[in-house]
Design a protein around this motif. Sequence first.
Motif, short mmCIF file in Angstrom:
data_model
loop_
_atom_site.label_atom_id
_atom_site.label_comp_id
_atom_site.label_asym_id
_atom_site.label_seq_id
_atom_site.Cartn_x
_atom_site.Cartn_y
_atom_site.Cartn_z
N SER A 17 0.83 -1.21 0.00
CA SER A 17 0.00 0.00 0.00
C SER A 17 0.86 1.26 0.00
O SER A 17 0.58 2.22 -0.73
N PHE A 31 2.36 1.88 -3.50
CA PHE A 31 1.42 2.51 -4.43
C PHE A 31 1.09 3.94 -4.00
O PHE A 31 0.81 4.79 -4.84
N ARG A 62 3.82 5.92 -5.36
CA ARG A 62 3.60 6.09 -6.80
C ARG A 62 2.68 7.29 -7.06
O ARG A 62 2.91 8.08 -7.99
N ASP A 87 -6.05 5.61 -15.07
CA ASP A 87 -5.14 4.47 -15.09
C ASP A 87 -5.79 3.26 -15.75
O ASP A 87 -5.11 2.45 -16.40
N PHE A 89 -3.71 -1.05 -14.91
CA PHE A 89 -4.32 -1.94 -13.92
C PHE A 89 -4.21 -3.40 -14.33
O PHE A 89 -4.22 -4.28 -13.48
N PHE A 115 -1.10 -4.46 -12.75
CA PHE A 115 -1.19 -4.53 -11.30
C PHE A 115 -1.87 -5.82 -10.85
O PHE A 115 -1.49 -6.41 -9.84
N SER A 143 -4.24 -3.21 -2.18
CA SER A 143 -3.15 -2.25 -1.98
C SER A 143 -3.12 -1.18 -3.06
O SER A 143 -2.71 -0.04 -2.79
N THR A 144 -3.55 -1.51 -4.27
CA THR A 144 -3.55 -0.50 -5.33
C THR A 144 -4.52 0.63 -4.99
O THR A 144 -4.19 1.81 -5.16
N TYR A 155 -3.72 4.63 -3.66
CA TYR A 155 -4.30 5.85 -4.21
C TYR A 155 -4.79 6.77 -3.10
O TYR A 155 -4.53 7.99 -3.10
N TYR A 170 -13.08 -4.04 -9.07
CA TYR A 170 -11.68 -4.08 -9.48
C TYR A 170 -11.28 -5.49 -9.92
O TYR A 170 -10.57 -5.66 -10.91
#
Length: 291
Positions: free
Chosen positions: A48, A51, A54, A122, A128, A131, A140-141, A145, A288
Motif C-alpha cells: 500500500s 502505491f 507512486r 489508469d 491496472f 497490477f 493495496s492499489t 491511491y 476491481y
Amino acid sequence: MTVNTEETGAAGTAAAGELEFVAPRPDQLAALLVSGRRPPRPSALSASLTFGWRAVLKIKHVPEQLFDVTAFPIMMVLMYTYLFGGALAGSPETYIQTLLPGILVMSIVMITMYTGVSVNTDIEKGVFDRFRTLPIWRPSTMVGYLLGDVLRYTIASAVMLAVGLVLGFRPAGGPMGVLMGVALLMVFSFAFSWVWTMFGLLLRSEKSVMGVSMMVLFPLTFLSNIFVDPSTMPGWLQAFVNNSPVTHLTTAVRGLMAGEWPASAIAWSLGWSGLLVLVFGPVTMRLYNRK
C-alpha cells in the motif's frame, strides 16, 4: 587466388554444428526455475505504501495536479469570506471564525472526487492489467491511491489555514484543536474517497466520473451547516441537513478548533467513515477484480 569450396563448405558445416541448439528437457527446465529461493511476498502495508508513493511521484512529474489543493482552496476562502462576511456576520473578520472550519471541510470533501478520476485514467491506460498480475495484496492499489491523496488533502488544509490566519482566523482550541480537527477530516476524506474509486471503476470516462461526482457533492456540501445555521431553513430541509454526514463533520471540526469536545458530532463522523468503508470498500474491490 583459388579457394577450395569443398573445404569452405565443410568448415561452415562444422561451425554450424558447434552452434546447434539443444532444447532442455522439461525436468531440467523445471529444476532450473525452482532451484532459486523465491523473494518474500510484500506485506499489505508495504504494498500500500509503495502505491501511495507512486501517487506522490505522479504529482512530482505533473505538478499541475497541485492546483486543486493550492489555488482552489485560496480562492474558496477569499471568495466566501468577503462575499458573505458582511451580510451574514457584520464583517469578514467575524464571519471567518465560523466559516473557515466549514469551508475547510467543503474544499477537502470536494477534491476527493479526483481519486476516482485518477483511477479511471489508469484503467484507460491499461496499467491496472499489470497490477492485477502482481503477487501483492489486491486492495493495496486502491489503498495506495487513497494514501497518496491524503497527502494532497493535508497540503490543502495547511494552505487554507495559513490564508485564514492571515485574514484573522483565531482558533480558540489552539494548535492541538486544529490538529485534531484536521485529523478527523483526513479520516473522513479517506473513507469518502472509496465512493469515487467505485465510480472510477464503474464509469467509462473521467468526464463521467466528474459529472456524477458534482451531482453528489454540490447538494451534500451546500445543503449543510457550512455557511449558515440550519435553524433558518425550512423544516423539511432541516431534516436532511441535520442528518447529513457533512453537517456532522463540520460541527465536529468547528467544535474542535473552537476548543470544545463535540462528542456526538465526532462519533457521527467516525461512524459515517466506518460505514463508507464497509459499504463501498468491498463494492470497489469486487469491481476491481471483475473489471
